[in-house]
Write a protein that holds these residues in place. Sequence first.
Motif, PDB file in Angstrom:
ATOM      1  N   ASP A  92       0.825  -1.208   0.000  1.00  0.00           N
ATOM      2  CA  ASP A  92       0.000   0.000   0.000  1.00  0.00           C
ATOM      3  C   ASP A  92       0.859   1.258   0.000  1.00  0.00           C
ATOM      4  OD1 ASP A  92       0.891  -0.608   2.571  1.00  0.00           O
ATOM      5  OD2 ASP A  92      -0.859   0.284   3.554  1.00  0.00           O
ATOM      6  N   ILE A  93       1.992   1.210   0.717  1.00  0.00           N
ATOM      7  CA  ILE A  93       2.917   2.342   0.719  1.00  0.00           C
ATOM      8  C   ILE A  93       3.538   2.505  -0.664  1.00  0.00           C
ATOM      9  CG2 ILE A  93       5.086   3.223   1.678  1.00  0.00           C
ATOM     10  CD1 ILE A  93       4.365   1.871   4.292  1.00  0.00           C
ATOM     11  N   PHE A  94       3.846   1.383  -1.289  1.00  0.00           N
ATOM     12  CA  PHE A  94       4.432   1.420  -2.630  1.00  0.00           C
ATOM     13  C   PHE A  94       3.476   2.062  -3.628  1.00  0.00           C
ATOM     14  CE2 PHE A  94       5.062  -0.672  -6.803  1.00  0.00           C
ATOM     15  CZ  PHE A  94       6.319  -0.142  -7.101  1.00  0.00           C
ATOM     16  N   GLN A  95       2.194   1.725  -3.562  1.00  0.00           N
ATOM     17  CA  GLN A  95       1.226   2.306  -4.497  1.00  0.00           C
ATOM     18  C   GLN A  95       1.172   3.825  -4.325  1.00  0.00           C
ATOM     19  OE1 GLN A  95      -3.571   2.307  -5.447  1.00  0.00           O
ATOM     20  NE2 GLN A  95      -2.699   0.587  -4.310  1.00  0.00           N
ATOM     21  N   SER A  96       1.141   4.288  -3.078  1.00  0.00           N
ATOM     22  CA  SER A  96       1.122   5.731  -2.836  1.00  0.00           C
ATOM     23  C   SER A  96       2.394   6.379  -3.362  1.00  0.00           C
ATOM     24  CB  SER A  96       0.980   6.011  -1.341  1.00  0.00           C
ATOM     25  OG  SER A  96      -0.254   5.521  -0.848  1.00  0.00           O
ATOM     26  N   PHE A  97       3.515   5.687  -3.165  1.00  0.00           N
ATOM     27  CA  PHE A  97       4.795   6.194  -3.660  1.00  0.00           C
ATOM     28  C   PHE A  97       4.779   6.328  -5.181  1.00  0.00           C
ATOM     29  CE2 PHE A  97       8.749   4.680  -5.674  1.00  0.00           C
ATOM     30  CZ  PHE A  97       9.558   5.776  -5.435  1.00  0.00           C
ATOM     31  N   LEU A  98       4.250   5.325  -5.885  1.00  0.00           N
ATOM     32  CA  LEU A  98       4.203   5.395  -7.340  1.00  0.00           C
ATOM     33  C   LEU A  98       3.444   6.629  -7.808  1.00  0.00           C
ATOM     34  CD1 LEU A  98       3.577   1.839  -8.890  1.00  0.00           C
ATOM     35  CD2 LEU A  98       5.717   3.111  -8.707  1.00  0.00           C
ATOM     36  N   ARG A  99       2.350   6.919  -7.148  1.00  0.00           N
ATOM     37  CA  ARG A  99       1.538   8.073  -7.540  1.00  0.00           C
ATOM     38  C   ARG A  99       2.297   9.387  -7.266  1.00  0.00           C
ATOM     39  NH1 ARG A  99      -3.298   6.077  -8.933  1.00  0.00           N
ATOM     40  NH2 ARG A  99      -3.949   4.089  -8.008  1.00  0.00           N
ATOM     41  N   ASN A 118       7.023  -1.687 -14.215  1.00  0.00           N
ATOM     42  CA  ASN A 118       5.872  -1.958 -15.072  1.00  0.00           C
ATOM     43  C   ASN A 118       4.563  -1.434 -14.496  1.00  0.00           C
ATOM     44  OD1 ASN A 118       7.405  -3.339 -17.005  1.00  0.00           O
ATOM     45  ND2 ASN A 118       7.235  -5.269 -15.912  1.00  0.00           N
ATOM     46  N   LEU A 119       4.463  -1.384 -13.183  1.00  0.00           N
ATOM     47  CA  LEU A 119       3.184  -1.024 -12.571  1.00  0.00           C
ATOM     48  C   LEU A 119       2.830   0.447 -12.763  1.00  0.00           C
ATOM     49  CD1 LEU A 119       3.178  -3.128  -9.269  1.00  0.00           C
ATOM     50  CD2 LEU A 119       2.473  -3.760 -11.588  1.00  0.00           C
ATOM     51  N   PHE A 120       3.755   1.259 -13.245  1.00  0.00           N
ATOM     52  CA  PHE A 120       3.391   2.629 -13.612  1.00  0.00           C
ATOM     53  C   PHE A 120       2.289   2.634 -14.674  1.00  0.00           C
ATOM     54  CE2 PHE A 120       7.528   4.236 -11.885  1.00  0.00           C
ATOM     55  CZ  PHE A 120       7.001   5.246 -11.087  1.00  0.00           C
TER      56      PHE A 120
END
Length: 515
Positions: A369-376, A393-395
């Motif tokens: 969940d922290i990673f997803q926020s970081f990507l954004r 790739n998840l970008f």
Amino acid sequence: MGEDIDAENFPEKLDALKSQPGLPEYIPDLARIEQAFYQIASDPAVSHHEVDFICINPTLKLVPVGWKHLPGLMAAESGKEPTIEPCADTHVMVWRHPETGKRHVREADNTDLLSLKITLEKTDKEAAAAEGGATIGVIDQAIRHSIAQGILISPISRIRRNVSPEIIAAHGAEDFLSAETFTLQWHITQACDLHCRHCYDRTQRPPISFDKAVNVLDDLYDFCESMHVNGQVSFTGGNPLLYPRFTEIYQETVDRGFGVAILGNPSPQEEIEKLLKIAKPSYFQISLEGLEPHNDHIRGEGHFQRSLAFLDLLRSFDIYSMVMLTLSNDNIHQVLPLAEVLRNRTDFFTFNRLSTVGEGARMQMAEPDIFQSFLREYHAAAKENPILGFKDNLFNIILNENSTKPFGGCTGYGCGAAFNFVALLADGEVHACRKFPSLIGNIRQNRLMDIYHSKAARRYRNGSQMCSDCRLNIVCRGCLAITHSYGLDVIKEKDPYCFIPSGASLPGEMVENDG
């Protein structure tokens, strides 16, 4: 003129009249060029999809003329006509590009004539190189230039994903289906002047001999020729510059016409100068793990400042620089601050997620969940900081949410493991990806062609079964190394960090094409 003259014999008629007062002597030659230019508008074209070997564009017309700069007359604006000069043995090429359909006209240079001669006479490239006192890389460069111009036509790349029309229609990712370059990520030595806390492999792998290394390059050359792709060698390690005869193997790589890149450590200026005497690398990548205290905790005291000085050195030599960070729970909040430190100091900065293999098993991955926020946050920051690059790739999930065209993902084609690259280790083992155990063969025992088409390679190339019907399949597939780090089956399970929303998949199965 007293008689009807059709387009076919108009230049000849002009030739007969060129002694007439007031008529420039070059007019007949110009007429022949213009005649060829208009003829090719209706000549049948051949695309690269229709050929099995490199051939001359059938629309190409080679017009011998006795004057230089005639093509400039056809494109010159009023008052800007070129100076026409007499010159024997000049040839003008007129052709229609096989892909764009656009007609071109220009004088042929020695590179054009060389590539045409080799192709027409089916001359062996090694023999042509020996005859001309050049390397085979010089010959290949001439041929590639002619292919790019549309003068020669090359078969399509055989490194191509074969996917359902539904998947292609989902995001228009035709550009990501076929790879034009194959990369050998060569971990040429385990020797290293650092001892990083997340190192994937500190085992003793004896490097292959110089002679065997040259054989590897020949094998890669044959592979690329058969697959109709360009070759790239990305030297890494360990520290690749510590390979005993690295400058020599670098020379051998360049001589074969491969692109070269280095993924290494800050190095002495004299070592970089040795390489520049041979050829400038496509890029030089180093690693930083966060701001100075954290980075030096991971990579050793003083490494951060040495790295900044080395980036300045690369910039002084006009070498494209890249900085890679291994993303963990400990440094995820340092990435964007580090990007500000690196602004105007490097050309490209991005990250790989930590893979918990080797010594990296002692470190902690970022929470999903922290990673997803970081990507954004990273995605937003990239709009303001030009060095921030996308690699994960998840970008593409975020781009899809914003109805933005996808980018190519980790290797330009989503997960490129055993697709458009393989990792060759120091002792000859070949892996689909270096970030996790993914053995597909050994270069000491098998040709690269056999390794690439092996059952093991196909399994990694096909990726996770759970990703097969996703609209982002071609440009994503998550990260197999991260799936492995979670103890999951990389062939069956998807990247546990994937946050693709429901309804973002389409029916359609990806089947690998091993043609």
